[in-house]
Design a protein around this motif. Sequence first.
Motif, PDB file in Angstrom:
ATOM      1  N   GLU A 189     -13.979  46.896 -13.968  1.00  0.00           N
ATOM      2  CA  GLU A 189     -13.909  46.863 -12.511  1.00  0.00           C
ATOM      3  C   GLU A 189     -14.620  48.078 -11.914  1.00  0.00           C
ATOM      4  OE1 GLU A 189     -10.559  46.596  -8.932  1.00  0.00           O
ATOM      5  OE2 GLU A 189      -9.961  46.755 -11.037  1.00  0.00           O
ATOM      6  N   GLY A 190     -15.467  47.815 -10.936  1.00  0.00           N
ATOM      7  CA  GLY A 190     -16.202  48.874 -10.269  1.00  0.00           C
ATOM      8  C   GLY A 190     -17.541  49.187 -10.885  1.00  0.00           C
TER       9      GLY A 190
ATOM     10  N   TYR B 164     -14.675  54.261 -10.615  1.00  0.00           N
ATOM     11  CA  TYR B 164     -15.271  53.984 -11.934  1.00  0.00           C
ATOM     12  C   TYR B 164     -16.283  55.065 -12.303  1.00  0.00           C
ATOM     13  CZ  TYR B 164     -18.549  51.983 -15.264  1.00  0.00           C
ATOM     14  OH  TYR B 164     -19.367  51.797 -16.343  1.00  0.00           O
TER      15      TYR B 164
ATOM     16  N   SER C 230     -13.811  51.315  -5.231  1.00  0.00           N
ATOM     17  CA  SER C 230     -13.670  50.924  -6.641  1.00  0.00           C
ATOM     18  C   SER C 230     -14.820  51.477  -7.478  1.00  0.00           C
ATOM     19  CB  SER C 230     -13.619  49.393  -6.745  1.00  0.00           C
ATOM     20  OG  SER C 230     -13.590  48.975  -8.089  1.00  0.00           O
ATOM     21  N   SER C 231     -16.030  51.420  -6.947  1.00  0.00           N
ATOM     22  CA  SER C 231     -17.199  51.938  -7.672  1.00  0.00           C
ATOM     23  C   SER C 231     -17.116  53.456  -7.810  1.00  0.00           C
ATOM     24  CB  SER C 231     -18.481  51.544  -6.941  1.00  0.00           C
ATOM     25  OG  SER C 231     -18.635  50.138  -6.913  1.00  0.00           O
TER      26      SER C 231
END
Length: 548
Positions: free
Chosen positions: A284-285, A339, A335-336
Amino acid sequence: MVIVFGGARLVVRRRYCRSPYHKILASSSSSSSSSYYNNVGQNNRTKRWKSSATETTATASQQQQQNAIIDYHQPLAARIALVSSATALATPAFPALGFLYAIIRVTVPDPNLRKVMEGRWGTVLSFTTWTLLPKLYHGAIASLIFPCAMGNALVAGCAYGCLDVISGGPKGSNAVLFQKPWIGTGIGATVGFVAPSNVYGPMFEVMYGLEGMTQSMNYIMSVPFATEVSVVTGAVAGTLLHPLLYVPIQGINGIHWGLPLVAASSALYYMYYGRKETGLPVPEGSYVDPSKLDSIHSILRYNNASGQVETYSLRSQQFIGSTDVCDEGKRIAESSRLYASSGNKVVFDDRLLAFAYNYWDLNTATRYSDHVVSTESLSTLQQAQDSMLVTDASVAEILHKSDLKSIQKTIDDLDDRTLLDGKKRKPSGDMETMKNVNVALRLLMMLQRTPKEEMNENTSFAVDEIPKLERYIRRIHPKIVIYAADEKYKGESVESQLKNTGWEGQNDVSGALEEWKQIQAESYKTWRNRVLLASSVAVSVIGLILSR
């Protein structure tokens, strides 16, 4: 004849004497009558037979015409494509079959393991059918298996094509061979032997860019029983697929040969690409859909064209939708960021590259740097949003499109709701101060857009006020972007927005100049009072010091 005796009647029946020819004539008459009826019956039956034959001929003719219109005999290329498509569709089930065979292969020869597995085969079969098989057909796993499916389809199509050509096809002299189930068994075993060792690796390298996959597959296939499991799995799968493909390959009366091929191709596309959850599994991300790149670089702006606060993309430098788009982009960007900060990782706009980077080769980021996504910091986005909202509100007030107070309230409410940097936002400024700034802005834009030759004797001197106006605006509200030359993003300045709307405000230079003079006078009074107050305080302090 009748004879009368004394009133009595005596009836005498006369018997005619028949000649010897009478029997011959009677026989001749009887035979003629029988012959007549026999001829009539024969003619009726002949008519019925002819009518039935005519109807049968007409029906056969109609069927031939219908078959001529609907061609159900598949050409060689279509038959090969059908076999390849069916093999690719069944490929996600092959690991499940291999799993069952591997358990059988390990447990059956060993007495102890056989004893352990007593009463547990139903559980194994249930797990394989209801848990493992659906997972293999899930979108992400199916996408991961896709190169294997293409490899199997290639080998199966080649094997079937060779057999088809050698036998002369479904209507050839050796067509009876295709009725044997072991034809499917042989094709499946060939796929299981050839594809994993020779085709899977190159397919992964070409389709997914996983360099070195050929060597990895060769290593996997060198594991004991790996080739055996693969060949048996292919043979079982081929045996099961044979009865399913035999009828479509032979052709179905009344159904065009292309229909089964279209159905198989559509199912193939849906399974590997058409579903929402399709795509390689990535953390995710680590991946941002290209269609969302504008939203992760977005802020809120007041759109003077629509009179609403909307989402503006700093990347494409245009409005891209309602405020909900900005909210969605903010979640994706966060989210990115999480990460990327978890271990100096990079984010891609290509799912395949994100998969390769996370699970295969870290050098993917270097080789495909043009697909690496960088997200703006929260502080940068917040600064751009504050600057543009104040600038846009000033332009809206100059254009008389909305009341300044309502615009500022909208700005403050949105700032409180979005909280891009996680801090409580302060109000955008004093209303009276903003009004004075907008008066100065309006006069500045009028003077900049009015040619000197159109200035009259009462307003020509106002050109000298331009530097004062610029200093005043930048001192009171430094976030406002005045000129196009100061723009960081295209079209954000007051000058550009007024130009794009076709604003013609130079006709009221005199009125704006009077308002500016009043502001200056009030500002002068304010500064004078402050100076007097400061002087009084200073004199008092000096007096107290001297008195001591």
